[in-house]
Design a protein around this motif. Sequence first.
Motif, short mmCIF file in Angstrom:
data_model
loop_
_atom_site.label_atom_id
_atom_site.label_comp_id
_atom_site.label_asym_id
_atom_site.label_seq_id
_atom_site.Cartn_x
_atom_site.Cartn_y
_atom_site.Cartn_z
N ILE A 204 0.88 -1.19 -0.13
CA ILE A 204 -0.04 -0.01 0.16
C ILE A 204 0.88 1.09 0.02
O ILE A 204 1.56 1.51 0.87
CB ILE A 204 -0.74 0.16 1.29
N CYS A 205 0.90 2.11 -1.16
CA CYS A 205 1.62 3.31 -1.11
C CYS A 205 2.99 3.14 -0.83
O CYS A 205 3.66 3.78 0.14
CB CYS A 205 1.06 4.27 -0.50
N PRO A 206 3.83 2.21 -1.32
CA PRO A 206 5.08 1.83 -1.08
C PRO A 206 6.17 3.15 -1.43
O PRO A 206 5.63 3.82 -2.30
CB PRO A 206 5.51 0.62 -2.05
N HIS A 207 7.40 3.12 -0.74
CA HIS A 207 8.07 4.29 -0.86
C HIS A 207 8.75 4.16 -2.20
O HIS A 207 9.23 5.39 -2.86
CB HIS A 207 9.19 4.16 0.24
N THR A 208 8.93 3.05 -2.66
CA THR A 208 9.91 2.71 -3.72
C THR A 208 9.01 2.09 -4.91
O THR A 208 8.14 1.18 -4.88
CB THR A 208 10.93 1.60 -3.66
N LEU A 209 8.98 2.81 -6.03
CA LEU A 209 7.78 2.41 -7.28
C LEU A 209 8.33 0.79 -7.78
O LEU A 209 7.34 0.20 -8.21
CB LEU A 209 7.88 3.26 -8.53
N SER A 210 9.36 0.33 -7.55
CA SER A 210 9.79 -1.03 -7.87
C SER A 210 9.05 -1.93 -6.98
O SER A 210 9.16 -3.15 -7.46
CB SER A 210 11.48 -1.17 -7.76
N GLN A 211 8.58 -1.82 -5.98
CA GLN A 211 8.01 -2.58 -4.92
C GLN A 211 6.49 -2.83 -5.51
O GLN A 211 5.42 -2.01 -5.38
CB GLN A 211 7.96 -2.10 -3.55
N ARG A 212 6.34 -3.90 -6.27
CA ARG A 212 5.04 -4.00 -7.12
C ARG A 212 4.20 -5.27 -6.49
O ARG A 212 4.70 -5.87 -5.46
CB ARG A 212 5.19 -4.37 -8.35
N SER A 213 2.96 -5.41 -6.76
CA SER A 213 2.22 -6.59 -6.62
C SER A 213 2.98 -7.89 -6.87
O SER A 213 3.64 -7.78 -8.08
CB SER A 213 0.67 -6.55 -6.94
N LEU A 214 2.78 -9.05 -6.35
CA LEU A 214 3.40 -10.29 -6.58
C LEU A 214 2.29 -11.37 -6.51
O LEU A 214 1.42 -11.42 -5.43
CB LEU A 214 4.55 -10.63 -5.70
N VAL A 215 2.16 -12.10 -7.35
CA VAL A 215 1.02 -13.15 -7.53
C VAL A 215 1.87 -14.49 -7.08
O VAL A 215 2.77 -15.12 -7.62
CB VAL A 215 0.32 -13.53 -8.79
N VAL A 216 1.29 -15.21 -6.07
CA VAL A 216 2.10 -16.60 -5.55
C VAL A 216 1.11 -17.59 -5.50
O VAL A 216 -0.20 -17.28 -5.54
CB VAL A 216 2.56 -16.13 -4.22
N ASP A 217 1.56 -18.80 -5.58
CA ASP A 217 0.71 -20.13 -5.26
C ASP A 217 -0.16 -19.99 -3.91
O ASP A 217 0.21 -19.30 -3.00
CB ASP A 217 1.32 -21.22 -5.26
N ASP A 218 -1.24 -20.59 -4.08
CA ASP A 218 -2.01 -20.46 -2.90
C ASP A 218 -1.63 -21.60 -1.88
O ASP A 218 -2.51 -21.68 -0.91
CB ASP A 218 -3.71 -20.40 -3.08
N ASP A 219 -0.59 -22.41 -2.12
CA ASP A 219 -0.34 -23.31 -1.27
C ASP A 219 0.87 -22.96 -0.23
O ASP A 219 1.27 -24.01 0.46
CB ASP A 219 -0.16 -24.91 -1.90
N VAL A 220 1.33 -21.83 -0.26
CA VAL A 220 1.99 -21.32 0.44
C VAL A 220 1.68 -20.48 1.77
O VAL A 220 0.37 -20.38 2.06
CB VAL A 220 2.99 -20.00 -0.09
N THR A 221 2.55 -20.45 2.86
CA THR A 221 2.37 -19.74 3.85
C THR A 221 3.01 -18.55 3.88
O THR A 221 4.18 -18.28 3.58
CB THR A 221 2.83 -20.54 5.25
N ILE A 222 2.34 -17.24 3.93
CA ILE A 222 2.89 -15.98 4.00
C ILE A 222 2.91 -15.37 5.40
O ILE A 222 2.04 -15.36 6.28
CB ILE A 222 2.04 -14.86 3.30
N GLU A 223 4.39 -14.88 5.87
CA GLU A 223 4.27 -14.17 7.12
C GLU A 223 4.58 -12.74 6.83
O GLU A 223 5.49 -12.30 6.27
CB GLU A 223 5.58 -14.85 7.70
#
Length: 284
Positions: A204-223
């Motif tokens: 959300i409103c990142p400081h750096t424009l290179s920080q974009r959305s990333l699509v990942v598999d839904d069998d992962v655990t995200i911390e």
Amino acid sequence: MKVGLIANPHKSGARKTLEGLAVALRAKGLTPIYEKATAGLAGVDGGIPGRELSKEADVVAVLGGDGTMLHAMATLGGCDKPIAGINLGNLGFLTSCTDGEVDDFAEALCSGNFATSRRTLLAARVERDGGRSHDLLALNEAVLARGQTGRLVALRAIVDGELLNHYRADGLIVATPTGSTAYSLSAGGPLISPSAGVFVITPICPHTLSQRSLVVDDDVTIELAPEEPSDGPMLFTVDGRDCVEVESGDRVLVRKADQDLHLLRLEGRSFYAALRQKLNWRGG
């Protein structure tokens, strides 16, 4: 067939639509049963708590809009029955029909002329420094965002034990395909087909424009976790509700829930039709 009814009392025309739906259901030999607060709105006796309703009903109809559907998820406590949204206004992404189509809805239930779309749910756990935890369930998204500070905060995201990135942003969103049309989209994330087996991580409103959305598999655990104590407590929410403070040393674990939502769809209604209407795309 028993049809559970949940209505948003703050929506204009909710009581009138509720009464019309009950008449239409009974005319088709279907039995309406009311959630407790909804029974009060309708002026009838015999309302039952949401979790009990989810067990007794064969189908649940939610009168309101997409926001009401999200609230109903919490009220029902993870319902494994088909859930239909009846929008009090224009067709939404999660709704099956509008308030002017309750007769068509009742006919579809009676004839079995409908389908269900399986929607992935998020299971989120806030793990406190010291061993305590807090479990939450979401349909659209889980969000870790800044609290009362007016500046960007530092967060990290780890996917299946591997560091994804250190972020400076207002927060991070982990969204399901269903939630890709909600907060994640507003933050610049992609649209995703509801049947895709993925999550999308959106800053959300990142400081750096290179920080974009990333699509990942839904069998992962995200911390997700805060990185600097000076940022103060952050706020963790799911579907815009159940706000939990997250301190330095705490972490949030997000994974695919063991259960799905079974969203009822009438014939001729689809995610793509909703996209064309809501986003003013060309097409019939």
